[in-house]
Design a protein around this motif. Structure first.
Motif, PDB file in Angstrom:
ATOM      1  N   GLY A   1      59.236  95.158  40.155  1.00 42.60           N
ATOM      2  CA  GLY A   1      60.796  95.915  39.071  1.00 42.60           C
ATOM      3  C   GLY A   1      60.842  95.987  38.500  1.00 42.60           C
TER       4      GLY A   1
ATOM      5  N   VAL B   1      60.459  91.254  43.281  1.00 46.86           N
ATOM      6  CA  VAL B   1      62.051  91.232  44.208  1.00 46.86           C
ATOM      7  C   VAL B   1      61.991  90.496  45.302  1.00 46.86           C
ATOM      8  CG1 VAL B   1      61.947  93.440  43.047  1.00 46.86           C
ATOM      9  CG2 VAL B   1      60.996  92.872  45.543  1.00 46.86           C
ATOM     10  N   ASP B   2      62.777  90.279  45.175  1.00 48.91           N
ATOM     11  CA  ASP B   2      63.278  88.576  46.269  1.00 48.91           C
ATOM     12  C   ASP B   2      62.534  89.052  47.805  1.00 48.91           C
ATOM     13  OD1 ASP B   2      63.801  87.281  44.308  1.00 48.91           O
ATOM     14  OD2 ASP B   2      65.676  85.950  45.593  1.00 48.91           O
TER      15      ASP B   2
ATOM     16  N   THR C   1      65.134  87.320  38.827  1.00 49.06           N
ATOM     17  CA  THR C   1      64.150  88.694  38.833  1.00 49.06           C
ATOM     18  C   THR C   1      65.251  89.734  39.317  1.00 49.06           C
ATOM     19  OG1 THR C   1      65.305  88.506  41.327  1.00 49.06           O
ATOM     20  CG2 THR C   1      64.117  86.165  40.911  1.00 49.06           C
ATOM     21  N   PRO C   2      65.248  91.179  39.538  1.00 52.54           N
ATOM     22  CA  PRO C   2      65.264  92.090  39.589  1.00 52.54           C
ATOM     23  C   PRO C   2      66.708  92.001  40.356  1.00 52.54           C
ATOM     24  CG  PRO C   2      62.980  92.740  39.846  1.00 52.54           C
ATOM     25  CD  PRO C   2      62.907  91.121  39.426  1.00 52.54           C
ATOM     26  N   ASP C   3      66.431  91.083  40.874  1.00 54.13           N
ATOM     27  CA  ASP C   3      68.139  91.428  42.480  1.00 54.13           C
ATOM     28  C   ASP C   3      68.972  89.522  42.287  1.00 54.13           C
ATOM     29  OD1 ASP C   3      65.886  90.478  43.922  1.00 54.13           O
ATOM     30  OD2 ASP C   3      65.359  91.586  44.964  1.00 54.13           O
TER      31      ASP C   3
END
Length: 490
Positions: free
Chosen positions: A240, A232-233, A264-266
């Motif tokens: 994640g 995650v960032d 990525t997840p976000d």
């Protein structure tokens, strides 16, 4: 994952060598530098070691931090690989027992396209080597195996990056990395990444796509054309689930040609083939993810500032994108950055802007690229559109004279390196510079391959203050006086 081959970590007399070397830098006030020298000595003469790169910081007297990267020949045998890892691990183990000196932040070893961390515990290194053997048996062409030492609570950070196998894509590489981590106890909480290293996205003007890693070492911090990660960032050590952004990528790919992706997840960052389709592709991606997922889509060779496409600038970048030799464009509502293959392509781009009424919105312009195709020297000019065009004319003049080695300039600052030559040729090049820039421009002129850096305010007659360069060598003094003389004579 089935592990078809095991590389055994062996205990040898090399461990004793490591122990001795690990203590040799105890009393050095520059502890990190001493630790680096000890490490290089540790591997000196080991035939399979192709390169050693050490870095360190002497933060305080008798203390500091050190790290190293080791490159091995691809044909190293399993037994020799185990012995070298054991030698490094023994060195780190002895270093960790010391009450003072440098703290080792890590040692990375690269072999056959894989980079793995070497630790101070033999059991951890055995895990690394067994995982490496298993991945090679699975046909994985490369990757990064990062494992940290366990904390007092037993928790440890880890990451596993795998490159896609032939015939597979980055999503397949991610799935294999996830399954591998889940089957490896030390890696169950790892951040996993799958990537396809078939190139990188076009660099924005002013951005350097060169590999920051030492020559021969993989650049795992560089951006692959396609990658998906569970990191995650906000905290890259936390794993994640990128399934949502993965689904959004697939939805966009059903309708548009995707030439680059970072998931990525976000976050979902995509590059599609056509700049004309950016708005439509963005709508598809945004509609497929929750509001807290950041979406950015770029198109073709164009990179919009903050991902915000300007309708007024769109026809300008479309026209520039059709100019042969224009390799990348950065744009906002009133600024342009253009990367070209050589100055000839730069002239074609400027001519295209001049012929385009819509380009009247361009208030700030930067243009740059190689001095010549395949030449390591580069040029860059920036400023208002008129200022950049004027400075570019100077680039053309110096290029035509054969004198230009590199050139970087804005409206009030110039750095130029010219090729070594006799007084007549060098004087002509300096004369072009003198005539081509405004008085008061903060200027540096260097001669390629010769030492010395001098700055001065451009004027009809200059005097470079020698007191500013009290430590210069006789060769530097001679060149400084020569540049001053040729400038004043021009």
């Amino acid at each position: 994952m089935q592990q078809n081959r095991t590389i055994r970590t062996v205990a040898t007399a090399l461990f004793t060598v490591a122990a001795v070397l690990g203590l040799s830098g105890c009393g050095d006030v520059n502890a990190a530098s001493a630790a680096g020298r000890d490490f290089e000595q540790l591997l000196d003469g080991v035939p399979e070691v192709a390169d050693v790169d050490t870095t360190g910081s002497n933060t305080l007297p008798w203390s500091g931090t050190a790290s190293a990267s080791v490159l091995l020949d691809d044909d190293v045998t399993d037994d020799r690989l185990s012995a070298i890892v054991d030698r490094i691990g023994g060195f780190l183990n002895e270093q960790a027992k010391r009450s003072g000196g440098a703290t080792w932040e890590g040692v990375d070893l690269t072999v056959r396209g894989f980079t793995l961390s070497v630790l101070d515990r033999r059991a951890d290194n055995a895990t690394q080597l067994e995982l490496l053997a298993s991945l090679e048996d699975e046909g994985v062409p490369g990757g990064e195996l990062q494992l940290a030492s366990a904390g007092t609570d037993g928790a440890r950070a880890a990451s596993l990056t795998l490159v896609a196998r032939p015939g597979e894509d980055f999503l397949d590489a991610y799935d294999l990395a996830r399954a591998t981590a889940d089957a490896t106890p030390a890696y169950t909480a790892a951040v996993v990444t799958g990537r396809s290293d078939d190139g990188v996205d076009p660099a924005e003007p002013g951005e350097d796509d060169a590999d920051d890693a030492p020559p021969g070492f993989p650049n795992w911090d560089g951006d692959a054309r396609f990658s998906i990660s569970s990191g995650v960032d906000d905290d890259a050590t936390v794993s994640g689930d990128p399934d949502t952004t993965r689904a959004a990528y697939l939805a966009v790919a059903e309708q548009f040609e995707v030439i680059g992706a970072t998931l990525t997840p976000d976050t979902i960052d995509l590059r599609i083939a056509s700049v004309e389709d950016v708005a439509a592709a963005t709508a598809v991606a945004t509609g497929a993810v929750p509001a807290n997922v950041a979406v950015e889509i770029q198109g073709g060779i164009v990179t919009w500032d903050d991902g915000d496409q300007s309708a007024d600038m769109l026809p300008v970048v479309q026209a520039l994108g059709a100019v042969p030799g224009v390799t990348a464009i950065a744009a906002s509502s009133d600024r342009l950055g253009i990367t070209v293959s050589d100055p000839m392509a730069g002239r074609a781009a400027l001519d295209a802007l001049d012929a385009l009424p819509a380009a009247s919105i361009v208030e700030s312009l930067r243009i740059g690229g190689p001095v010549a195709s395949g030449d390591p020297g580069t040029f860059s000019v920036s400023g208002s559109r008129a200022e950049a065009a004027s400075l570019f004319t100077l680039v053309e003049q110096l290029t035509a004279s054969g004198s230009l080695a590199s050139f970087e300039s804005s409206a009030d600052r110039l750095q130029v390196d010219v090729r070594a030559a006799d007084d007549a040729t060098l004087g002509a090049a300096i004369g072009l510079v003198k005539a081509g820039i405004a008085p008061g421009t903060w200027t540096r002129i260097g001669v390629d391959g010769e030492p010395g850096t001098w700055w001065f305010d451009a004027a009809n007659t200059i005097t470079i203050d020698a007191s500013e360069y009290a430590d210069e060598s006789p060769e530097e003094t001679a060149l400084r006086e020569r540049i001053e003389r040729l400038w004043n004579a021009a």
